[in-house]
Scaffold this motif. Sequence first.
Motif, mmCIF file in Angstrom:
data_model
loop_
_atom_site.group_PDB
_atom_site.id
_atom_site.type_symbol
_atom_site.label_atom_id
_atom_site.label_comp_id
_atom_site.label_asym_id
_atom_site.label_seq_id
_atom_site.Cartn_x
_atom_site.Cartn_y
_atom_site.Cartn_z
ATOM 1 N N GLU A 170 5.872 -11.857 -55.011
ATOM 2 C CA GLU A 170 6.298 -11.610 -53.637
ATOM 3 C C GLU A 170 5.276 -10.715 -52.947
ATOM 4 O O GLU A 170 4.756 -9.787 -53.565
ATOM 5 C CB GLU A 170 7.672 -10.941 -53.623
ATOM 6 N N PRO A 171 4.958 -10.987 -51.668
ATOM 7 C CA PRO A 171 4.020 -10.113 -50.944
ATOM 8 C C PRO A 171 4.474 -8.666 -50.981
ATOM 9 O O PRO A 171 5.630 -8.359 -50.694
ATOM 10 C CB PRO A 171 4.056 -10.679 -49.520
ATOM 11 N N GLY A 172 3.577 -7.802 -51.382
ATOM 12 C CA GLY A 172 3.891 -6.383 -51.461
ATOM 13 C C GLY A 172 4.596 -5.973 -52.735
ATOM 14 O O GLY A 172 4.957 -4.801 -52.884
ATOM 15 N N GLU A 173 4.802 -6.915 -53.667
ATOM 16 C CA GLU A 173 5.459 -6.576 -54.922
ATOM 17 C C GLU A 173 4.597 -5.590 -55.708
ATOM 18 O O GLU A 173 3.429 -5.830 -55.980
ATOM 19 C CB GLU A 173 5.695 -7.849 -55.739
ATOM 20 N N GLN A 174 5.170 -4.479 -56.056
ATOM 21 C CA GLN A 174 4.450 -3.433 -56.752
ATOM 22 C C GLN A 174 4.596 -3.596 -58.262
ATOM 23 O O GLN A 174 5.521 -4.239 -58.756
ATOM 24 C CB GLN A 174 4.954 -2.049 -56.318
ATOM 25 N N GLY A 175 3.728 -2.954 -58.977
ATOM 26 C CA GLY A 175 3.791 -3.002 -60.441
ATOM 27 C C GLY A 175 2.640 -3.801 -61.017
ATOM 28 O O GLY A 175 1.864 -4.423 -60.298
ATOM 29 N N GLY A 176 2.572 -3.818 -62.327
ATOM 30 C CA GLY A 176 1.510 -4.555 -62.991
ATOM 31 C C GLY A 176 0.260 -3.714 -63.166
ATOM 32 O O GLY A 176 0.122 -2.626 -62.601
ATOM 33 N N ASP A 177 -0.653 -4.239 -63.956
ATOM 34 C CA ASP A 177 -1.894 -3.538 -64.258
ATOM 35 C C ASP A 177 -3.007 -4.011 -63.328
ATOM 36 O O ASP A 177 -2.973 -5.115 -62.788
ATOM 37 C CB ASP A 177 -2.295 -3.784 -65.713
ATOM 38 N N PRO A 247 -1.316 -9.913 -49.425
ATOM 39 C CA PRO A 247 -0.364 -10.217 -50.504
ATOM 40 C C PRO A 247 -0.133 -9.059 -51.451
ATOM 41 O O PRO A 247 0.910 -8.987 -52.098
ATOM 42 C CB PRO A 247 -1.003 -11.416 -51.219
ATOM 43 N N GLU A 248 -1.109 -8.166 -51.571
ATOM 44 C CA GLU A 248 -0.961 -7.051 -52.504
ATOM 45 C C GLU A 248 -0.066 -5.960 -51.938
ATOM 46 O O GLU A 248 0.743 -5.380 -52.656
ATOM 47 C CB GLU A 248 -2.350 -6.480 -52.841
ATOM 48 N N SER A 249 -0.210 -5.662 -50.632
ATOM 49 C CA SER A 249 0.566 -4.574 -50.032
ATOM 50 C C SER A 249 1.737 -5.065 -49.191
ATOM 51 O O SER A 249 2.664 -4.306 -48.905
ATOM 52 C CB SER A 249 -0.344 -3.707 -49.153
ATOM 53 N N GLY A 250 1.699 -6.342 -48.773
ATOM 54 C CA GLY A 250 2.751 -6.871 -47.926
ATOM 55 C C GLY A 250 2.561 -6.578 -46.452
ATOM 56 O O GLY A 250 3.390 -6.969 -45.621
#
Length: 337
Positions: A170-177, A247-250
């Motif tokens: 999802e756009p802006g989805e946080q988390g992950g490496d 897509p990274e921050s939304g």
Amino acid sequence: MTPPGAPERGIPVGFRELAPERALKRLELVIVRRLDGLLQGDHLGLLPGQGSEAAEGREYQAGDDVRAMDWNLTARTTVPHVRDRIADRELETWALVDATASMDFGTGRAEKRDLAVAAVAAVAFLTERTGNRIGAQVLHPSGLRHVPARTGRAHLLALLRSLLALPRSEPGEQGGDTLGEGIGFMLRTAGRRRGLAVVVSDFLEDVASWERRLTRLAHRHQVLAVEIVDPRELALPDVGLLAVVDPESGRRREISTANPRLRLRYAEAAREQRAAIAAALRRAGAAHLRLRTDRDWIRDIVEHVLTQRRIAHAANPPPRRSGMTAAPTEAPGGGAA
């Protein structure tokens, strides 16, 4: 002539519109038909030893195996010569696959993530040999996914199936490496045995966050960096008011693409970004393969491998044999025969 928007033969379009098994069969068919015979070949070990591939000839020494005598070279030089062999060793391949939100994008014949799966499939099918193993690390907002290195067609197909089935971010989805953290994890899991490390990403993260770790990876392994690019990341079309989403921050923003100065600044910034990525990969010692969503990815892979072979041939020309006076002939592709 191919109609606008229609897929060319062999281009992976809409994998997620197909059932996983049909997508896998399509990938394998394309790779085997168009690449098999051009790029395949058993992996040769890094050290001389017993094997099936001929290496450099040398003068016979007491204790050498007489079965290794090179009679042609001996006849030409009138001095007994033997020919060493290059050891055949199993190849362990590790793939780091970027499946973050920025890869869920594509305006060409495929999305960037589809092209990433195709790149991994090409490497996997062509390195699949008895004893060869492949494993993967997958960067996803839900967390880093680890696939242990194993042999066999069943394992290979299961790996590709899992890549095709990855959920969208999802756009802006946080988390992950981050990419740098993924490379660091590969450094810890790839082992001390030298092998092939393939990093498949758009490399849009800050160069400083991954360059040093990639350099460390290249010190131990042969590294292939596959950069996935979409044409809209390089230039903006004149389509009037355009809504864009990071897509990274939304973050969402509307821009007027009718402004020629804006399009020029965008293109210049994109060129600088790609030049910085290419320079960092070169400094790290990685082979750089760029695949675009609007191009024939099979052709790009073939051209890359043939270029690498010519470079390797020029850097390590075959030794001149004693007693030979004829000049080397030019071989097809620009190498010396």
